[in-house]
Design a protein around this motif. Structure first.
Motif, PDB file in Angstrom:
ATOM      1  N   VAL A 179    -118.317 -56.147  -5.572  1.00 15.48           N
ATOM      2  CA  VAL A 179    -116.767 -56.660  -5.242  1.00 15.48           C
ATOM      3  C   VAL A 179    -115.746 -55.961  -6.012  1.00 15.48           C
ATOM      4  N   ASN A 194    -115.276 -52.614  -4.471  1.00 16.45           N
ATOM      5  CA  ASN A 194    -114.279 -52.695  -3.337  1.00 16.45           C
ATOM      6  C   ASN A 194    -112.907 -53.063  -3.646  1.00 16.45           C
ATOM      7  N   LEU A 195    -112.723 -53.487  -4.612  1.00 20.87           N
ATOM      8  CA  LEU A 195    -111.298 -53.509  -5.231  1.00 20.87           C
ATOM      9  C   LEU A 195    -110.899 -52.216  -5.749  1.00 20.87           C
ATOM     10  N   LEU A 244    -110.087 -54.857   0.919  1.00 23.44           N
ATOM     11  CA  LEU A 244    -109.435 -56.101   0.191  1.00 23.44           C
ATOM     12  C   LEU A 244    -110.313 -57.273   0.920  1.00 23.44           C
ATOM     13  N   LEU A 245    -110.323 -57.118   2.262  1.00 21.04           N
ATOM     14  CA  LEU A 245    -111.140 -57.971   2.891  1.00 21.04           C
ATOM     15  C   LEU A 245    -112.563 -57.964   2.634  1.00 21.04           C
ATOM     16  N   ALA A 263    -114.085 -57.233  -0.213  1.00 19.92           N
ATOM     17  CA  ALA A 263    -114.087 -57.983  -1.244  1.00 19.92           C
ATOM     18  C   ALA A 263    -113.896 -59.207  -1.130  1.00 19.92           C
ATOM     19  N   ALA A 264    -112.963 -59.829  -0.374  1.00 19.58           N
ATOM     20  CA  ALA A 264    -112.892 -61.323  -0.205  1.00 19.58           C
ATOM     21  C   ALA A 264    -114.074 -62.018   0.480  1.00 19.58           C
ATOM     22  N   LEU A 265    -114.594 -61.323   1.513  1.00 24.15           N
ATOM     23  CA  LEU A 265    -115.958 -61.635   2.008  1.00 24.15           C
ATOM     24  C   LEU A 265    -117.228 -61.909   1.115  1.00 24.15           C
ATOM     25  N   SER A 306    -116.981 -61.814  -2.207  1.00 22.90           N
ATOM     26  CA  SER A 306    -116.629 -62.788  -3.420  1.00 22.90           C
ATOM     27  C   SER A 306    -117.078 -64.292  -3.166  1.00 22.90           C
ATOM     28  N   HIS A 307    -116.816 -64.533  -1.874  1.00 22.56           N
ATOM     29  CA  HIS A 307    -117.227 -65.919  -1.306  1.00 22.56           C
ATOM     30  C   HIS A 307    -118.669 -66.061  -0.818  1.00 22.56           C
TER      31      HIS A 307
END
Length: 421
Positions: A91, A94-95, A190-191, A193-195, A197-198
């Motif tokens: 994550v 990716n950020l 960013l997308l 990383a969001a995927l 992280s959850h």
């Protein structure tokens, strides 16, 4: 189990697809961030030419400097991955890449290109150090090579589709189009990383990953950290071979367009068709061929890959004038087929061997040090191959043939006993 209920798993195994239940976010993130990279990277040099007053040689120097500065970071990322965890490190990677591509929107000088290029390249190095450790942590050895093959196919698909879209969207190479593509690439990271992280990956069963407690007092603990990694002779041989295999992997995609158009006098669409065919073949054949070959020992597969690379380089060399048009076309097409087969065979095996050799508590360091080998080859390859091609096709292809032969000779020293199937 028989009948239709068993047909699905049987078909999945024939295609070399792993059990993917619960891994949707991982696959989607891989597709999304590779799609964004495919959108921007073919346009990167043109983007900086269109949006800055920096000359092309200085742009190339700035990007090379960024890659060289990020090269030592891989060794620092190993302890980070081991302490922070592979999942969180992916994550974070990716950020970091998202921040770098957002920075490109404000890069108006060579110094800023180098600074944000360093952030992008360091993020890439962290990603590849953590991604392999994540796969090794979540999936058991029997399914691991399938996962490396599937993720590679997904990334090739995303990169290929992104490159196709960018060739359409950025056809007029305007600064606005370039900024849109850079922003889209940042958004893709960013997308991703969001995927991720959850996503909550499961750990494999303890019995499959941890040895049974010894029935006698354990020996004195072995050196930990990079001392233990550097003492692993098989891993040292793997890293040396990796540099050579990466040179073989990066060579044709980097140099083929120039070779086909300038040395062979063929139209540019021939090179485009060859590279597009390579991407399509990897997407379609990666997982079934990985499954078909998984019963063979890793060293044997790497020798096969080195042999395929050598044959492909010989065929590319044989296409040089004064051959006729039919011979040139046949040599290029057959050479591309051999190169693609070698690429499909060796890539999952190289990554899986790192996971096989690495103890669980040192996976981050093992993958980070191996990533340094990939990065070193990536830094050296453009300068080396362009100079060799300037000297003539014989110098270029003879050097790549030699690299494949040395890689072939190193493979017996690589394989760990537990990697033999």
């Amino acid at each position: 189990m028989s009948g239709p209920a068993a047909a699905g798993p049987a078909r999945r195994e024939r295609l070399g697809l792993p059990r993917a239940r619960g891994a949707g976010p991982l696959l989607t993130a891989a597709l999304v961030d590779s799609l964004g990279s495919g959108l921007f990277l073919p346009y990167a040099l043109l983007y900086f030419l269109d949006t800055t007053r920096v000359s092309l040689p200085v742009i190339g120097l700035a990007l090379s400097a960024a890659a060289a500065l990020a090269l030592p970071c891989s060794a620092l990322f190993g302890p980070l991955v081991d302490r922070l965890g592979a999942h969180r490190s992916v994550v974070l990677a990716n950020l970091a890449q998202a921040a770098g591509f957002l920075g490109y929107l404000q890069a108006d000088s060579a110094e800023r290109i180098a600074a944000f290029g360093f952030l992008v390249t360091a993020g890439q190095n962290l990603f590849w150090a953590a991604n392999g450790a994540l796969v090794a942590q979540v999936w058991e050895p029997d399914d691991r090579r399938r996962w490396f093959g599937l993720l590679r196919a997904v990334r090739n698909l995303g990169t290929g589709v992104g490159a196709l879209l960018s060739s359409t969207l950025a056809a007029d190479t305007s600064p606005t189009d370039g900024r849109v593509l850079a922003a889209a690439n940042a958004a893709s990271f960013l997308l991703a990383a969001a995927l991720l992280s959850h996503w909550h990956p499961h750990d494999p069963p303890a019995a499959a990953t941890e040895p049974a407690p010894p029935a006698f007092p354990p020996p004195a603990p072995a050196p930990r950290g990079y001392r233990q990694v550097l003492a692993d002779r098989r891993f040292a041989a793997l890293n040396a071979a990796t540099v050579l295999f990466v040179l073989c992997l990066l060579g044709p995609p980097l140099i083929l367009a120039v070779y086909v158009t300038r040395s062979l006098g063929q139209p540019a669409w021939v090179a485009g068709a060859l590279l597009a065919a390579n991407t399509a073949l990897v997407v379609v054949l990666q997982t079934p061929l990985t499954e078909f070959l998984r019963v063979h020992r890793s060293a044997r597969l790497l020798r096969l890959a080195a042999g395929l690379f050598a044959v492909s380089f010989a065929l590319f060399w044989a296409a040089a004038p004064p051959r006729g048009a039919v011979w040139t076309t046949l040599s290029l097409a057959t050479g591309l087929a051999c190169y693609t087969a070698g690429e499909i065979v060796c890539s999952p095996v190289l990554t899986d061997l790192v996971a096989t050799l690495a103890p669980a508590h040192l996976r981050g360091r093992y993958f980070a040090l191996n990533q340094t080998s990939w990065s070193l080859a990536a830094v050296v390859t453009p300068t080396l191959l362009t100079r060799l091609l300037t000297a003539g096709p014989a110098a270029l292809w003879a050097t790549l043939l030699t690299a494949a032969a040395i890689a072939w000779a190193l493979t017996p020293a690589i394989e760990a006993p537990t990697a033999r199937r």
